[in-house]
Scaffold this active site. Structure first.
Site, PDB file in Angstrom:
ATOM      1  N   ASP B   8     -84.843  23.082 -24.271  1.00  0.00           N
ATOM      2  CA  ASP B   8     -83.481  22.704 -24.627  1.00  0.00           C
ATOM      3  C   ASP B   8     -83.218  23.340 -25.982  1.00  0.00           C
ATOM      4  O   ASP B   8     -83.708  22.865 -27.003  1.00  0.00           O
ATOM      5  CB  ASP B   8     -83.396  21.170 -24.701  1.00  0.00           C
ATOM      6  N   LYS B  70     -76.424  28.458 -32.693  1.00  0.00           N
ATOM      7  CA  LYS B  70     -75.948  28.464 -31.309  1.00  0.00           C
ATOM      8  C   LYS B  70     -74.436  28.677 -31.227  1.00  0.00           C
ATOM      9  O   LYS B  70     -73.929  29.233 -30.263  1.00  0.00           O
ATOM     10  CB  LYS B  70     -76.316  27.129 -30.668  1.00  0.00           C
ATOM     11  N   GLU B 147     -76.872  22.303 -19.349  1.00  0.00           N
ATOM     12  CA  GLU B 147     -77.453  21.112 -19.958  1.00  0.00           C
ATOM     13  C   GLU B 147     -77.145  19.820 -19.201  1.00  0.00           C
ATOM     14  O   GLU B 147     -78.068  19.058 -18.910  1.00  0.00           O
ATOM     15  CB  GLU B 147     -77.023  21.019 -21.431  1.00  0.00           C
ATOM     16  N   ASP B 169     -71.964  14.822 -22.124  1.00  0.00           N
ATOM     17  CA  ASP B 169     -72.948  15.417 -23.040  1.00  0.00           C
ATOM     18  C   ASP B 169     -72.263  15.902 -24.313  1.00  0.00           C
ATOM     19  O   ASP B 169     -71.660  16.965 -24.339  1.00  0.00           O
ATOM     20  CB  ASP B 169     -73.639  16.580 -22.303  1.00  0.00           C
TER      21      ASP B 169
END
Lengths: 253, 591
Positions: B8, B70, B147, B169
């Protein structure tokens, strides 16, 4: 496009949705590329299974494509020019022929559309229908009182199985009132796909397309300003298209 | 094939997992932490730090510390450190390499394959960039998975009963929502939506801005230009946010934050949860639209959901949980760990791909994941219209073709402009590729038939081809970013990364050897002083000589600059000294 989705999934022509789903899952477990890492053809096979499943679960999405493919007829020479580069003056660029027919939007032209006579109502009124449930009637009322947020909340409560073309139409009107234009446009397209003969839905769809044209025209990104002459020209051109291409549309790149 | 690990790669934290004994377990890093902060830093001496080491020194070295990289994946972003420009892939690769190392130490075997997760709403270019980062870190990325899907997989492993679930999420930098159906051993994504630039970082920013405003109001000092002060405020804001998830009120105290003519000025500010909620209300509300869109796309009402799963650290915020409850009418489930389930799901998918025999609870066969493409794909047609070929939420893999024709008479080439996004006009969508099909036989407009085919593989990566059905001419591209790294560039980056890894290794080894040598010296000198009188003169002389030789060797250079040859020399000198001082009684020294 797949000829016979039932055959791909191995179900009978009158299989229920549950049977189709079950068969689909069985097929995925046999053919999914994750389970066949060394087989380059697995992705293709799975792509077919996915398409067959989608065709059976959402048939309206495929109606237009089917028509296009069955009756594909190259259309004769229209003096339409590429606006890819955005430099040529007279492109059909301002009117989005390309958008027609895509995803089954069987949009038909009227001269109103072409010349912008159509009146654009800021708030759309919806009429109750005899077979609306009491709950749907309250949604219609909410829309007419411009309580779009509340109408949307209520629409969201209706389970998936009960979402018919009327649902998509109401959702489109409410979403447009709320300013969610892109979503509203998709929903009205869906409503038309599900019930192509409904004039109310078609009228709303046309309003959307017209709004888009105005938007394009104003943006003036692809072509320089639209002179009357040019409009005339295109009007004729488009009228031509209407006459000659009543059936299947091709897509212009 | 070696074991496939699941990673992850988060905006603020990353973690790694592997399947052992039918369960996905989180692998702790060398510092014993179950997640590694996604932070990379370059110290002034040129050493690279990752994880909490990098994070801890951020305040004093903010210009050379990189966090939330990211957010830059798939963009032109670059950072220049000591004359070398690093892109987001290379920085991410440093974090991945760290995770890979932890996994290798834990498993006691080399690790070469991984499944890496990305936000469901990542576009094609961002996915490619993530794959490249994996390659630079020396990992074959067997699969990129979404994810929320990954979280659902982790949940599904223990709860296989047929049901529809929503995964909400809210991570450090991105927001995703997916509607997923579980049944018959299949985890099927029905719809997905999200916002690529909404996450915990934005909540921190809201609190940071508030603290800066308050400081300016009470002390009349603007600290926005003070990099070190801002870094301290940011850290304090994040801390305050976390505390406000468990307490009703918290106090931020930053002594000596700035100074004025009267001397140092301290920041002391109390934030209540109500104030926090007010500051972040807009952010929480922004999650509502993707939730409604996803439900709409799945064609279900919230009441048809069996479960709502919360994933990502930001879902600990009470106002977020309240919002989810409001949107779905359901109490969100706390049955999975919001920080760990994503890596666990990736490990499960890795196990499936390596032919493992995992089973979904309550089903007889294996476990299979069916994911979707998050955004619609289209090509530009006449008038700048985006003509859709693949609708969003189509199940992968997708193979789709459609026939187009030319718009102008005697047009001999067409420009295939590939777009990703939901807007009806081409220019409002994201351009993900462009190519030309040339050599079309000259004809009137509308005569040529050009078949455009889209193939999306199970990683969600697209290949587009165009074929003139008349001449059979064909042209195709696999979609790549403008800033996509070429194979050579990736090879170079891999070499660089390996070189750095080797440098890091020698640096660590040098540190160890030098500190051991120092310890030996101290001990010998102490023992020598104590037992001086019992030794022969020659013995004493010998020991002293060996000591000064070793001392010279370890002080000649700083440990960061030593080579392995020099280290060997030091080790040899240590041996000699140990030999010479064997007569001494050195109880404390243990080589």
């Amino acid at each position: 496009m797949i000829e016979n989705p039932h055959q791909v999934l191995g179900v009978s022509q009158n299989a229920t949705q549950d049977e189709i789903k079950k068969a689909y899952r069985q097929k995925t477990k046999l053919y999914h590329p994750d389970l066949h890492p060394d087989d380059p053809g697995a992705a293709r096979k799975m792509g077919e299974i996915n398409e067959a499943y989608d065709m059976l679960m959402n048939p309206e999405k495929y109606a237009a494509r089917k028509a296009q493919q069955q009756g594909y007829r190259p259309s004769g020479g229209y003096s339409q020019q590429s606006s890819q580069t955005g430099q040529q003056g007279y492109g059909g660029g301002q009117y989005q022929y390309g958008g027609y027919g895509q995803n089954g939007t069987a949009g038909d032209f009227t001269f109103e559309d072409l010349f912008g006579f159509g009146s654009w109502q800021e708030s759309q009124r919806v009429t109750e229908l005899p077979n609306d449930t009491p709950f749907v009637r309250t949604i219609v009322q909410d829309i007419n009182y411009q309580r779009y947020q509340r109408a949307l909340q209520k629409l969201m409560q209706i389970p998936g199985a009960e979402r018919n073309s009327r649902w998509y139409y109401l959702a489109a009107v409410a979403n447009r009132g709320q300013g969610n234009t892109v979503q509203a446009y998709e929903q009205i397209q869906r409503a038309v796909q599900m019930e192509p003969g409904n004039m109310t839905y078609q009228r709303l769809l046309r309003q959307f397309q017209q709004q888009q044209q105005t938007y394009q025209r104003n943006a003036g990104n692809h072509n320089t300003g639209a002179s009357d002459m040019q409009r005339m020209c295109m009007g004729i051109c488009a009228a031509n298209m209407c006459c000659n291409l009543c059936g299947p549309f091709s897509f212009y790149i | 094939m070696s074991r496939i690990i699941g990673i992850d790669l988060g905006t603020t934290n990353s973690s790694v997992a592997v399947v052992e004994g039918g369960k996905a377990v989180i692998i702790p890093n060398e510092r014993g932490e179950r997640s590694t902060p996604s932070v990379v830093a370059f110290t002034n001496s040129g050493e690279r730090l990752t994880g909490s080491l990098a994070r801890r020194q951020a305040a004093v070295n903010s210009a050379r510390t990189i966090s939330s990289v990211k957010r830059h994946m798939g963009t032109e972003w670059k950072i220049s450190i000591d004359g070398k420009a690093y892109n987001a892939q290379e920085i991410s690769a440093m974090i991945l390499r760290d995770l890979r190392k932890s996994a290798e130490e834990y498993l006691g075997e080399p690790v070469t394959d991984a499944v890496i997760t990305v936000p469901a709403y990542f576009n094609d270019i961002q996915r490619q960039a993530t794959k490249d980062a994996g390659r630079i870190a020396g990992l074959n990325v067997q699969r990129i998975i979404n994810e929320p899907t990954s979280a659902a997989l982790a949940y599904g492993l223990d709860h296989g009963a047929a049901q529809k679930i929503m995964v909400y999420d809210l991570g450090g930098g991105t927001f995703d929502v997916s509607i997923i159906e579980i049944g018959d051993g299949v985890v099927e994504v029905l719809a997905t939506g999200g916002d690529n630039h909404l996450g915990g970082d934005d909540f921190d920013q809201a609190v940071t801005d508030y603290l800066v405003r308050e400081f300016q109001r009470t002390e009349r000092i603007d600290v926005r230009k003070d990099v070190a002060a801002m870094q301290r405020i940011r850290e304090a804001a994040e801390q305050a946010k976390k505390e406000l998830s468990v307490t009703e009120s918290t106090t931020v105290q930053l002594p000596y934050l700035s100074q004025n003519q009267n001397g140092p000025v301290h920041l002391d500010c109390t934030i209540t949860r109500a104030k926090f909620n007010e500051l972040t209300r807009e952010l929480v509300n922004r999650t509502a639209i993707p939730v409604q869109n996803a439900l709409n796309d799945a064609g279900i009402a919230a009441s048809e959901l069996g479960k709502v799963l919360l994933v990502g650290g930001s879902t600990r915020i009470p106002a977020v949980q309240q919002k989810v409850k409001e949107l779905t009418g359901k109490e969100p489930s706390h049955s999975i760990n919001p920080d760990e389930c994503v890596a666990q799901g990736a490990a499960i998918q890795g196990e499936v791909l390596s032919g493992g025999s995992l089973q979904l609870a309550g089903s007889d066969g294996g476990i299979l994941l069916l994911d979707v493409t998050p955004l619609s794909l289209s090509i530009e047609t006449v008038g700048g219209v985006a003509s859709r070929l693949v609708e969003r939420n189509s199940t992968l893999p997708v193979h789709y073709s459609q026939i187009f024709t030319t718009a102008a008479p005697f047009q001999s080439s067409v420009d295939i402009h590939v777009l990703q996004g939901e807007r009806p006009m081409a220019r409002d969508n994201k351009t993900i590729g462009r190519f030309k099909l040339k050599g079309i036989k000259k004809a009137m407009a509308g005569v040529p038939q050009i078949e455009v085919t889209f193939d999306i593989d199970t990683n969600g990566i697209l290949k587009v081809s165009a074929k003139d059905l008349d001449t059979g001419k064909e042209q195709s591209i696999t979609i790549t970013a403008n800033n996509k790294m070429s194979d050579e560039e990736i090879e170079q980056a891999i070499r660089d990364a390996e070189q750095y890894a080797a440098e890091d290794q020698i640096r660590r080894d040098a540190m160890t050897v030098c500190s051991e040598a120092q310890m030996l010296l101290t001990n010998v000198e102490q023992a020598l002083a104590a037992e001086k009188k019992q030794l022969e003169k020659a013995e004493r002389k010998q020991i002293k000589e060996e000591c000064s030789r070793l001392k010279k060797l370890i002080t000649k250079k700083t440990p960061e600059k030593m080579t392995y040859g020099e280290l060997d020399e030091i080790k040899a000198a240590m041996k000699d000294l140990e030999y010479a001082s064997a007569c001494l009684n050195m109880s404390e020294y243990r080589p």
